[in-house]
Write a protein that holds these residues in place. Structure first.
Motif, short mmCIF file in Angstrom:
data_model
loop_
_atom_site.label_atom_id
_atom_site.label_comp_id
_atom_site.label_asym_id
_atom_site.label_seq_id
_atom_site.Cartn_x
_atom_site.Cartn_y
_atom_site.Cartn_z
N UNK A 2 55.02 -24.16 -23.44
CA UNK A 2 55.96 -24.55 -24.49
C UNK A 2 57.15 -23.60 -24.48
N UNK A 3 58.10 -23.85 -25.37
CA UNK A 3 59.31 -23.04 -25.43
C UNK A 3 59.27 -22.03 -26.59
N UNK A 4 58.09 -21.76 -27.15
CA UNK A 4 58.02 -20.81 -28.26
C UNK A 4 58.18 -19.39 -27.72
N UNK A 5 58.41 -18.45 -28.64
CA UNK A 5 58.61 -17.05 -28.26
C UNK A 5 57.41 -16.52 -27.48
N UNK B 182 46.17 -19.48 -34.02
CA UNK B 182 46.68 -20.69 -33.40
C UNK B 182 47.98 -21.13 -34.07
N UNK B 183 48.66 -22.07 -33.45
CA UNK B 183 49.99 -22.47 -33.91
C UNK B 183 49.99 -23.10 -35.30
N UNK C 67 47.56 -25.04 -22.11
CA UNK C 67 48.94 -25.46 -22.25
C UNK C 67 49.47 -25.39 -23.69
N UNK C 68 48.68 -24.85 -24.61
CA UNK C 68 49.17 -24.70 -25.98
C UNK C 68 49.27 -23.21 -26.31
N UNK C 69 50.32 -22.83 -27.05
CA UNK C 69 50.53 -21.41 -27.35
C UNK C 69 49.48 -20.86 -28.33
N UNK C 70 49.31 -19.56 -28.27
CA UNK C 70 48.45 -18.89 -29.22
C UNK C 70 48.92 -17.44 -29.37
N UNK C 71 48.37 -16.76 -30.34
CA UNK C 71 48.73 -15.36 -30.59
C UNK C 71 47.44 -14.56 -30.66
N UNK C 72 47.36 -13.50 -29.87
CA UNK C 72 46.21 -12.60 -29.90
C UNK C 72 46.60 -11.31 -30.62
#
Length: 207
Positions: A75-78, A166-167, A137-142
């Protein structure tokens, strides 16, 4: 009676041998007093320079106590990593889709670091539960946080936990904590605006 040339030559030869032997003996004694290569006695300067080099690179080798890793996937997220070290230093690594791409480290003001520690102490971080479900293929934050098991623990053993956000903002407790931390350290100028979770196609150029 004058000594013959033969006698003078013999005396001269013996004297030369004695001088050479004396020089050799003196040199050998001096060598015995020299510490071997690698000795801490003979290489004090080298040891000091080695210690200086160790001190110089220690912040790089030091493990962070907090790591926030934004993974944009397809994706185009940060996409960036933010780390906080126990020596009051923070590092931002911009990967893509951010205002600053590259690595930048900066000192954390003492009051800000104290506020961060208080926030983490009261956050119940180790009690937060996530789903641990990774979707390709989906963004996440650790978010990874480490803390000494005891202030009196000389072994330096740390309790470490990694949580996944998660998003959709779950778990909410983690999302709120992470957002508060990033606002506290004021990294918004490095991150920039979030372009959103627009999926990047592998066959067609993004529009």
């Amino acid at each position: 009676m004058k000594p013959s040339k033969k006698v003078i030559g013999t005396i001269g030869g013996l004297l030369l041998i004695f001088i050479v032997a004396a020089i050799f003996t003196t040199t050998s004694c001096e060598k015995e007093n020299v510490a071997p290569i690698g000795s801490t006695v003979g290489n004090n300067t080298s040891d000091l320079s080695r210690e200086a080099r160790t001190d110089a690179v220690q912040p790089k080798d030091m493990a962070p106590i907090l790591t926030i890793r934004h993974e944009s996937a397809r994706t185009a997220v940060n996409d960036y990593v933010f780390m906080v070290y126990p020596n009051n230093v923070a590092t931002f690594i911009g990967v893509r889709n951010v205002s600053f791409v590259g690595e930048r480290s900066f000192d954390i003001p003492k009051n800000t670091f104290t506020e961060f520690q208080t926030l983490m102490d009261n956050s119940n971080f180790f009690g937060i539960a996530d789903e641990h479900v990774y979707t390709p293929d989906l963004p996440l934050i650790e978010v990874t946080y480490s803390v000494l098991q005891s202030a009196n623990d000389a072994s330096g053993l740390a309790r470490t936990k990694t949580l996944v956000e998660f998003m959709d903002g779950t778990p909410a407790e983690l999302s709120n904590l992470r957002t508060t931390i990033e606002k506290l350290f004021k990294i918004s100028d490095l991150v920039g605006t979030d372009p959103g979770p627009k999926t990047v196609s592998s066959t067609q150029p993004s529009k």
